[in-house]
Design a protein around this motif. Structure first.
Motif, PDB file in Angstrom:
ATOM      1  N   PRO A  55       8.355  37.972  61.146  1.00  0.00           N
ATOM      2  CA  PRO A  55       9.033  38.351  62.394  1.00  0.00           C
ATOM      3  C   PRO A  55      10.436  37.743  62.541  1.00  0.00           C
ATOM      4  O   PRO A  55      11.372  38.453  62.917  1.00  0.00           O
ATOM      5  CB  PRO A  55       8.092  37.823  63.488  1.00  0.00           C
ATOM      6  CG  PRO A  55       6.753  37.756  62.838  1.00  0.00           C
ATOM      7  CD  PRO A  55       7.024  37.409  61.402  1.00  0.00           C
ATOM      8  N   ALA A  56      10.580  36.475  62.212  1.00  0.00           N
ATOM      9  CA  ALA A  56      11.902  35.843  62.320  1.00  0.00           C
ATOM     10  C   ALA A  56      12.883  36.468  61.321  1.00  0.00           C
ATOM     11  O   ALA A  56      14.038  36.738  61.652  1.00  0.00           O
ATOM     12  CB  ALA A  56      11.791  34.341  62.084  1.00  0.00           C
ATOM     13  N   SER A  87      12.753  39.501  60.104  1.00  0.00           N
ATOM     14  CA  SER A  87      13.059  40.862  60.571  1.00  0.00           C
ATOM     15  C   SER A  87      14.096  40.842  61.682  1.00  0.00           C
ATOM     16  O   SER A  87      15.005  41.682  61.711  1.00  0.00           O
ATOM     17  CB  SER A  87      11.784  41.548  61.064  1.00  0.00           C
ATOM     18  OG  SER A  87      10.851  41.635  60.018  1.00  0.00           O
ATOM     19  N   LEU A  88      13.968  39.891  62.593  1.00  0.00           N
ATOM     20  CA  LEU A  88      14.948  39.769  63.674  1.00  0.00           C
ATOM     21  C   LEU A  88      16.338  39.451  63.110  1.00  0.00           C
ATOM     22  O   LEU A  88      17.343  40.029  63.540  1.00  0.00           O
ATOM     23  CB  LEU A  88      14.513  38.690  64.659  1.00  0.00           C
ATOM     24  CG  LEU A  88      15.363  38.530  65.910  1.00  0.00           C
ATOM     25  CD1 LEU A  88      15.324  39.800  66.756  1.00  0.00           C
ATOM     26  CD2 LEU A  88      14.871  37.355  66.729  1.00  0.00           C
ATOM     27  N   LEU A  89      16.395  38.559  62.132  1.00  0.00           N
ATOM     28  CA  LEU A  89      17.678  38.244  61.501  1.00  0.00           C
ATOM     29  C   LEU A  89      18.272  39.466  60.815  1.00  0.00           C
ATOM     30  O   LEU A  89      19.485  39.683  60.866  1.00  0.00           O
ATOM     31  CB  LEU A  89      17.508  37.101  60.502  1.00  0.00           C
ATOM     32  CG  LEU A  89      17.253  35.733  61.115  1.00  0.00           C
ATOM     33  CD1 LEU A  89      16.937  34.709  60.027  1.00  0.00           C
ATOM     34  CD2 LEU A  89      18.434  35.275  61.945  1.00  0.00           C
ATOM     35  N   LEU A 130      17.864  42.551  61.732  1.00  0.00           N
ATOM     36  CA  LEU A 130      18.386  43.422  62.785  1.00  0.00           C
ATOM     37  C   LEU A 130      19.765  42.953  63.249  1.00  0.00           C
ATOM     38  O   LEU A 130      20.670  43.770  63.445  1.00  0.00           O
ATOM     39  CB  LEU A 130      17.415  43.478  63.966  1.00  0.00           C
ATOM     40  CG  LEU A 130      16.108  44.221  63.717  1.00  0.00           C
ATOM     41  CD1 LEU A 130      15.195  44.101  64.932  1.00  0.00           C
ATOM     42  CD2 LEU A 130      16.356  45.672  63.368  1.00  0.00           C
ATOM     43  N   PHE A 131      19.933  41.636  63.408  1.00  0.00           N
ATOM     44  CA  PHE A 131      21.235  41.099  63.807  1.00  0.00           C
ATOM     45  C   PHE A 131      22.283  41.300  62.715  1.00  0.00           C
ATOM     46  O   PHE A 131      23.473  41.342  62.995  1.00  0.00           O
ATOM     47  CB  PHE A 131      21.129  39.611  64.143  1.00  0.00           C
ATOM     48  CG  PHE A 131      20.642  39.343  65.534  1.00  0.00           C
ATOM     49  CD1 PHE A 131      21.438  39.623  66.633  1.00  0.00           C
ATOM     50  CD2 PHE A 131      19.381  38.820  65.740  1.00  0.00           C
ATOM     51  CE1 PHE A 131      20.988  39.392  67.914  1.00  0.00           C
ATOM     52  CE2 PHE A 131      18.916  38.583  67.018  1.00  0.00           C
ATOM     53  CZ  PHE A 131      19.723  38.870  68.113  1.00  0.00           C
ATOM     54  N   SER A 182      29.014  43.704  60.397  1.00  0.00           N
ATOM     55  CA  SER A 182      28.423  42.819  61.409  1.00  0.00           C
ATOM     56  C   SER A 182      28.953  41.402  61.268  1.00  0.00           C
ATOM     57  O   SER A 182      29.306  40.755  62.261  1.00  0.00           O
ATOM     58  CB  SER A 182      26.890  42.807  61.284  1.00  0.00           C
ATOM     59  OG  SER A 182      26.349  44.070  61.567  1.00  0.00           O
TER      60      SER A 182
END
Length: 167
Positions: free
Chosen positions: A13-14, A16-18, A20-21, A48
């Motif tokens: 999860p962590a 995946s969040l990174l 996305l950012f 980005s």
């Protein structure tokens, strides 16, 4: 065995969040600039990072805090600017050799490249370490301290955001 694998599964999860950012701000920006979805996806990580870097320098120069909310506001501002610029100037840029939508071979090439990268770059790291392990080498320690200095000082400028590390 399973302990090794479960530690990495918990990190998904962590991670995946990174991702996305790393992808979404640039991807949206490039789409607004009327770049084809394929090129937008391929260029989005670099775009980005450029957004984050430019925001750090601008906010540092203006003595404004650089934090999650200010970066989100800056990113949305770049989206608005890109949408306006794309509407005024833009005609859709596409790859002549591979018209939209992506061909089957494009997907196969992308999946093959991702799989090779995973086995060459990720699997060796996973086998040698765990996500909770602290790397005690000098370079990661420098970056851990740098990230903490940016977090505390709210200054991510490449022109002095980590000055607190130098005494």
């Amino acid at each position: 065995g399973t302990l090794f694998l479960s530690a990495w599964v918990q990190a998904i999860p962590a991670f995946s969040l990174l991702l996305l950012f790393l992808v979404i701000p640039g991807f949206v920006n490039l789409l607004f600039l009327r770049i084809s979805p394929r090129w937008s996806l391929l260029l989005s990580p670099a775009w980005s990072i450029a957004i984050y870097g430019v925001s750090g320098v601008i906010f540092g120069s203006l003595a404004l805090p650089w934090n999650l909310w200010s970066v989100i506001a800056f990113t949305v501002g770049t989206w608005v600017f890109s949408a306006l610029l794309g509407a005024v100037v833009g005609k859709r840029v596409t790859d002549r050799h591979h018209p939209e939508p992506w061909s089957r071979s494009s997907y196969l090439l992308l999946a093959t490249g991702a799989l090779i990268a995973f086995f060459v770059l990720v699997v060796p790291v996973m086998a040698l370490s765990g996500p909770e392990a602290i790397n005690r080498n000098l370079d990661p320690m420098y970056h851990y301290n740098g990230a903490r200095a940016v977090q505390i000082g709210e200054n991510a400028s490449m022109l002095g955001g980590m000055a607190g590390l130098y005494g």
